[in-house]
Every structure is written in C-alpha cells, then in structure tokens.
Design a protein around this motif. Structure first.
Motif, PDB file in Angstrom:
ATOM      1  N   SER A   1      53.701  27.830  62.049  1.00 22.71           N
ATOM      2  CA  SER A   1      52.447  27.981  62.801  1.00 22.71           C
ATOM      3  C   SER A   1      51.404  26.980  62.333  1.00 22.71           C
ATOM      4  O   SER A   1      51.549  26.359  61.286  1.00 22.71           O
ATOM      5  CB  SER A   1      51.828  29.358  62.554  1.00 22.71           C
ATOM      6  N   ASN A   2      50.322  26.900  63.092  1.00 23.29           N
ATOM      7  CA  ASN A   2      49.182  26.094  62.654  1.00 23.29           C
ATOM      8  C   ASN A   2      48.506  26.800  61.475  1.00 23.29           C
ATOM      9  O   ASN A   2      48.818  27.951  61.165  1.00 23.29           O
ATOM     10  CB  ASN A   2      48.209  25.871  63.816  1.00 23.29           C
ATOM     11  N   MET A   3      47.554  26.125  60.841  1.00 15.02           N
ATOM     12  CA  MET A   3      46.976  26.641  59.594  1.00 15.02           C
ATOM     13  C   MET A   3      46.359  28.037  59.756  1.00 15.02           C
ATOM     14  O   MET A   3      46.574  28.919  58.933  1.00 15.02           O
ATOM     15  CB  MET A   3      45.916  25.649  59.103  1.00 15.02           C
ATOM     16  N   LYS A   4      45.603  28.223  60.835  1.00 11.42           N
ATOM     17  CA  LYS A   4      44.890  29.498  60.960  1.00 11.42           C
ATOM     18  C   LYS A   4      45.883  30.666  61.133  1.00 11.42           C
ATOM     19  O   LYS A   4      45.821  31.662  60.403  1.00 11.42           O
ATOM     20  CB  LYS A   4      43.922  29.452  62.144  1.00 11.42           C
ATOM     21  N   ALA A   5      46.809  30.476  62.062  1.00  9.99           N
ATOM     22  CA  ALA A   5      47.788  31.534  62.292  1.00  9.99           C
ATOM     23  C   ALA A   5      48.624  31.751  61.031  1.00  9.99           C
ATOM     24  O   ALA A   5      48.979  32.890  60.682  1.00  9.99           O
ATOM     25  CB  ALA A   5      48.677  31.157  63.471  1.00  9.99           C
ATOM     26  N   ALA A   6      48.923  30.649  60.337  1.00 10.57           N
ATOM     27  CA  ALA A   6      49.744  30.748  59.126  1.00 10.57           C
ATOM     28  C   ALA A   6      49.039  31.590  58.074  1.00 10.57           C
ATOM     29  O   ALA A   6      49.627  32.507  57.487  1.00 10.57           O
ATOM     30  CB  ALA A   6      50.040  29.353  58.590  1.00 10.57           C
ATOM     31  N   LEU A   7      47.743  31.310  57.853  1.00  6.41           N
ATOM     32  CA  LEU A   7      47.028  32.047  56.809  1.00  6.41           C
ATOM     33  C   LEU A   7      46.854  33.516  57.194  1.00  6.41           C
ATOM     34  O   LEU A   7      46.867  34.404  56.336  1.00  6.41           O
ATOM     35  CB  LEU A   7      45.670  31.393  56.531  1.00  6.41           C
ATOM     36  N   ARG A   8      46.701  33.755  58.480  1.00  2.68           N
ATOM     37  CA  ARG A   8      46.594  35.148  58.940  1.00  2.68           C
ATOM     38  C   ARG A   8      47.902  35.889  58.689  1.00  2.68           C
ATOM     39  O   ARG A   8      47.927  37.029  58.271  1.00  2.68           O
ATOM     40  CB  ARG A   8      46.324  35.165  60.436  1.00  2.68           C
ATOM     41  N   GLN A   9      48.994  35.165  58.982  1.00  2.03           N
ATOM     42  CA  GLN A   9      50.308  35.797  58.846  1.00  2.03           C
ATOM     43  C   GLN A   9      50.659  36.015  57.371  1.00  2.03           C
ATOM     44  O   GLN A   9      51.210  37.045  57.008  1.00  2.03           O
ATOM     45  CB  GLN A   9      51.328  34.855  59.499  1.00  2.03           C
ATOM     46  N   LEU A  10      50.300  35.040  56.539  1.00  6.36           N
ATOM     47  CA  LEU A  10      50.677  35.138  55.127  1.00  6.36           C
ATOM     48  C   LEU A  10      49.769  36.094  54.361  1.00  6.36           C
ATOM     49  O   LEU A  10      50.187  36.709  53.391  1.00  6.36           O
ATOM     50  CB  LEU A  10      50.646  33.750  54.469  1.00  6.36           C
ATOM     51  N   SER A  11      48.509  36.194  54.783  1.00  6.90           N
ATOM     52  CA  SER A  11      47.565  37.085  54.097  1.00  6.90           C
ATOM     53  C   SER A  11      46.853  37.951  55.117  1.00  6.90           C
ATOM     54  O   SER A  11      45.675  37.740  55.402  1.00  6.90           O
ATOM     55  CB  SER A  11      46.528  36.274  53.323  1.00  6.90           C
ATOM     56  N   PRO A  12      47.558  38.943  55.690  1.00  3.94           N
ATOM     57  CA  PRO A  12      46.946  39.764  56.735  1.00  3.94           C
ATOM     58  C   PRO A  12      45.729  40.518  56.195  1.00  3.94           C
ATOM     59  O   PRO A  12      45.722  40.946  55.047  1.00  3.94           O
ATOM     60  CB  PRO A  12      48.064  40.730  57.149  1.00  3.94           C
ATOM     61  N   GLY A  13      44.725  40.604  57.057  1.00 12.37           N
ATOM     62  CA  GLY A  13      43.533  41.359  56.672  1.00 12.37           C
ATOM     63  C   GLY A  13      42.586  40.597  55.761  1.00 12.37           C
ATOM     64  O   GLY A  13      41.523  41.095  55.402  1.00 12.37           O
ATOM     65  N   LYS A  14      42.954  39.393  55.350  1.00 11.37           N
ATOM     66  CA  LYS A  14      42.090  38.599  54.459  1.00 11.37           C
ATOM     67  C   LYS A  14      41.412  37.490  55.258  1.00 11.37           C
ATOM     68  O   LYS A  14      41.858  37.139  56.345  1.00 11.37           O
ATOM     69  CB  LYS A  14      42.929  37.993  53.327  1.00 11.37           C
ATOM     70  N   LYS A  15      40.365  36.946  54.667  1.00  9.76           N
ATOM     71  CA  LYS A  15      39.592  35.953  55.406  1.00  9.76           C
ATOM     72  C   LYS A  15      39.956  34.496  55.054  1.00  9.76           C
ATOM     73  O   LYS A  15      39.209  33.570  55.360  1.00  9.76           O
ATOM     74  CB  LYS A  15      38.096  36.144  55.131  1.00  9.76           C
ATOM     75  N   TYR A  16      41.092  34.300  54.419  1.00  8.42           N
ATOM     76  CA  TYR A  16      41.441  32.930  53.998  1.00  8.42           C
ATOM     77  C   TYR A  16      41.509  31.963  55.186  1.00  8.42           C
ATOM     78  O   TYR A  16      41.295  30.776  55.053  1.00  8.42           O
ATOM     79  CB  TYR A  16      42.797  32.914  53.275  1.00  8.42           C
ATOM     80  N   TYR A  17      41.836  32.526  56.355  1.00 11.71           N
ATOM     81  CA  TYR A  17      42.008  31.658  57.522  1.00 11.71           C
ATOM     82  C   TYR A  17      40.727  30.900  57.879  1.00 11.71           C
ATOM     83  O   TYR A  17      40.756  29.905  58.589  1.00 11.71           O
ATOM     84  CB  TYR A  17      42.493  32.477  58.726  1.00 11.71           C
ATOM     85  N   LEU A  18      39.572  31.381  57.365  1.00 17.32           N
ATOM     86  CA  LEU A  18      38.313  30.691  57.667  1.00 17.32           C
ATOM     87  C   LEU A  18      38.338  29.252  57.171  1.00 17.32           C
ATOM     88  O   LEU A  18      37.613  28.377  57.662  1.00 17.32           O
ATOM     89  CB  LEU A  18      37.126  31.431  57.032  1.00 17.32           C
ATOM     90  N   PHE A  19      39.194  29.006  56.169  1.00 15.53           N
ATOM     91  CA  PHE A  19      39.336  27.652  55.629  1.00 15.53           C
ATOM     92  C   PHE A  19      39.714  26.645  56.725  1.00 15.53           C
ATOM     93  O   PHE A  19      39.388  25.458  56.646  1.00 15.53           O
ATOM     94  CB  PHE A  19      40.386  27.678  54.511  1.00 15.53           C
ATOM     95  N   THR A  20      40.390  27.150  57.776  1.00 17.65           N
ATOM     96  CA  THR A  20      40.810  26.264  58.866  1.00 17.65           C
ATOM     97  C   THR A  20      39.632  25.486  59.455  1.00 17.65           C
ATOM     98  O   THR A  20      39.767  24.337  59.862  1.00 17.65           O
ATOM     99  CB  THR A  20      41.463  27.108  59.991  1.00 17.65           C
TER     100      THR A  20
END
Ligand code: PHE
Length: 447
Positions: A70-89
């Motif tokens: 997946s792209n970065m945002k979807a990847a971070l969501r999938q790898l760390s569900p419920g966390k806000k790491y995807y904001l890094f995208t």
C-alpha cells in the motif's frame, strides 16, 4: 478501482527504484555539496551515512511497502491500527512537492544546456564565458520559467499517458549508458593538468574543512540521493514480489547510487581545478565546468548532446517517482481518478517550480538567512524534510513496528537467512536517531 502503477517484472521494480535514486542528486547536487563542504571529509561522512543510515532506511521503506502493498498512509494505518502515525504521510507529501519544486528548475537548466549543445553553442568559450552564460540564463525569468514549465509538461504528459513504463524501459538502457559515459568522462578528466589537485580535494579527508553544517549537508545529501525519507520507496516497494530479497535490492540501490555520485565527482573536480573554477561555486558548479570538459574532447558536440540527454532521462525517472507520491495519495486516499490527481499535482508543482525559477531574477530580493527561495527549498527538502522523514522511518521500524513483520520481510517468511537483521535493528534503533537528533540539537544551539 484506482489504477496503481505496476511493474511487470522484478527487474522492473528494482530498476524503477534505481531510476528514482539516480538523478540530479548524484550528478548536479553531490559535486556542488562536496565542493561547498571541502571535499574528502564530506565524502567520507557521506559514505558512512549511506552505510549506517541510508541502507537501513531504504530497507525500512521496503519493509513498510512490501508488507502492506500500500501507499504510506494506508500502510501505517494497517500496520498500526488506531494510532496516528499515518499523519506522517502529510510531511512526505509536503516534502515531495518541495523537492519537485526546485528540482524541476534544475531539470529546466539541463534542457537549456541540451538545447545549446544541439545548436553547437556550448563550445569555443573560456571558463569566464561559461560562468557568464549560466549567470545570464538564471537572470532571465522567461527562459528559466519556460524551460522549467516545459520539463513539467513533459513529466506530467508521460504520467497522464501512462507511459512511465516506457520511460522505465528507456532508462533501463540509458542508465548503463550513463554509467559508461561517466567513466569515459572520468578518464578524460583524470588526464587534465589539474587532475591530482582535484583528486586530492575529493579523496583526501581534511577534517578541518568540514563543519557541523557540512555533516548535516552530507546526511541530507545522502537521503535526497537515495530517495528516502519521503516514502517514495514505500510506494515503489509496494509492488515488489514476495520472493525478492529486500536486503539485496537495498544494497544494489545504494551501491549504484553512490557509484554514480562518486563518478560525477571524479568527472567534475579535476576539471574544476584545471579551469580555475571555485569548488565552492554551489548549484552552478557543473554548469560552469561541463561545457569546458566537452569542448576539449574529440567529438565534444556529440558527447555534450548525449550527456545532457542521459541526464535528462535520469532526472525524469526521479521526478516521476516524486510525483507519484502525492498522485498515489490523492487516488487511494481521496479517491480521485488518476487524471484528476495528476491535474492537481501538476498545478501545485507548476506554481512551486515557477516561484523557484523566479527566485534568481524577479524574486531575488526575497532572502532568508542569505538564501533565496530556490536555495531554501533545496535546503529544507533534504536537510529538514527528508532527514526528519528518515528519523521517523528509522524509529518506526526500529522501535514500533512488530519485529515479526521485520523478520518476515527480511527473510521472506524464513526462506532467506536475513543476516542483516541485527545490524539493521541496531542502526535503526540507535545510530540513525542519535546521529540525526544530535546534529539538529547541535545546529540549533541546544547542545
Ligand atoms: N534521488 C533523486 C536524485 O538523486 C531525487 C529524489 C528524491 C527522487 C526523493 C525521489 C524522491 O536525483
């Protein structure tokens, strides 16, 4: 269904990653950064950085990309569900716009030199005249903006017609050719009168010439050159096949990229000293030196044309990979169609690049810490965005991501040995974060 760029073969994916990495960062930026920062010691720090941060961060991006496809945002969501790491995208998206912004201005300069080479006007001048040639180019807003816009139009035309794969294919032939040509130019430069001075500058590590700012520059240069820290390689590796050895591919990308950078240095610096150009000339360095190199070679006309053409293609494969970051994001996260996503990205890029092109002429009064807008974009992209991005990626994969995923990806589910794992984890957990945080704290005066 949104269409993602796909790669038919394993070679396709790895060639695309190399195509992204090898570009103006190696040929234009590496020599100028080495020149500004005193040569040998800078290069030593640069190579050290590739080994302890570059390869580990490439691998981290590969791990994130391939484990999720997946792209970065979807990847971070999938790898760390419920966390806000995807904001890094969002930082990645901003970073990629800034890089394309200043980068396409340089691509524009390359087209101008290609054009001049085709007209045969690049030869028969003195070093002083080459200096003036570049000065008058950047002083002319129409020319500068015109070439930049032309480059972007070509870039987005390739993307909207879906012929990136064609370009990848072309550059698969072009890249080895660029490599061979660089070697020929290096031999030619080594035969110049100033060669030994140039080599000494490049390879003798004089640490008194290196400042802490230079160390930061070396880190930033390594990240920009390897295309890491803004999730570019996450997107590309999301297409990697599951039996690809990520470690091997990461090392191939890093080695080829570093070789091209070093070869560019060996081509440029003997000539710098032979022609009496200042090594600290900055972004203009290669444009002052290259025409002089071509003109004293037999068949200089053809060499010049060929060289600028190859650099043009190398740049195009880099800007395509850069543009793909926000385009994939808009398509997959905002559900835009590919043409719409391309349209928006093209528009934003066009504005940023135009401002960057005008910063040498119409907007040259606007300066911050002595830097014009172009220099600020150049500096901020690599020394801030990509380094912070690299820091995030290292900490995320080193400390946060489930170790089982890391292990699985490195060993392809136990089928490979994964000998790099302890080294990787050590670098990601300690070496990269400590070095990056230390340099930031030092330069901001906190320690
Ligand atoms: N690595 C490319 C170069 O050296 C630039 C780049 C940076 C491309 C970030 C993609 C992402 O020219």
């Amino acid at each position: 269904m949104t269409r993602r760029v796909g790669f038919a073969t394993r070679l396709g994916a790895i060639a695309a990653a190399v195509g992204s990495a090898v570009g103006l960062g190696n040929i234009w930026r590496f020599p100028y950064e080495a020149g500004v920062n005193g040569g040998g010691a800078f290069i030593l720090v640069y190579i050290g950085c590739i080994l302890v941060m570059g390869i580990p961060v490439i691998l981290s991006e590969f791990i994130i990309g391939r484990s999720t496809h997946s792209n970065m945002k979807a990847a971070l969501r999938q790898l760390s569900p419920g966390k806000k790491y995807y904001l890094f995208t969002y930082i990645c998206i901003l970073g990629s716009f800034i890089v394309i912004g200043f980068y396409s201005v340089v691509c524009g300069w390359i087209i101008e030199y290609l054009y001049q080479a085709a007209l045969g006007q690049l030869s028969g001048h003195s070093p002083q005249e080459y200096n003036e040639m570049f000065t008058s180019l950047v002083a002319n807003p129409w020319r500068c903006v015109g070439w930049t816009v032309l480059f972007l139009v070509l870039n987005f035309m390739v993307m909207s017609r879906g012929i990136e794969k064609g370009i990848e294919r072309v550059s698969r032939t072009m890249m080895p050719l660029l490599f061979v040509i660089l070697i020929i130019f290096c031999i030619n430069s080594l035969l110049m009168p100033g060669a030994s001075k140039g080599l000494k500058f490049l390879f003798y590590p004089d640490f008194s010439a290196l400042t802490m700012r230079g160390v930061l520059d070396a880190f930033g240069q390594a990240f920009l050159s390897l295309s890491i820290g803004i999730s570019c390689l996450v997107t590309y590796s999301s297409y990697f096949k599951d039996d690809t050895s990520l470690t091997k591919d990461a090392v191939i990308v890093a080695v080829l990229d570093t070789l091209v950078a070093i070869l560019s240095g060996v081509m440029i610096f003997p000539a710098v000293f032979s022609f009496g150009v200042e090594p600290t000339a900055g972004p203009r360095l290669i444009f002052e030196v290259l025409p002089g190199i071509f003109q004293q070679m037999t068949g200089g006309y053809v060499w010049a044309l060929l060289f600028f053409l190859l650099v043009f293609f190398a740049s195009l494969t880099s800007t395509i990979s850069l543009s793909e970051i926000p385009i994939t994001f808009l398509m997959e996260e905002r559900k835009l169609s590919r043409p719409h996503a391309i349209g928006w990205v093209a528009l934003i890029t066009l504005v940023l690049a135009t401002v960057a092109a005008l910063s040498f002429n119409v907007l040259d009064d606007i300066k911050l810490w002595g830097k014009n807008i172009f220099d600020m974009m150049d500096y901020a992209a690599s020394n801030i965005f990509m380094l912070l991005g690299g820091l995030f990626t290292a900490v995320y994969v080193g400390w946060i991501l489930d170790r089982k995923i890391v292990h699985d990806q490195l060993t392809n589910g136990g089928r490979l040995k994964g000998m790099m794992e302890p080294y990787l984890i050590f670098c990601l957990r300690y070496v990269a974060p400590v070095s990056i945080i230390f340099i930031f704290l030092y330069l901001t005066g906190i320690i």
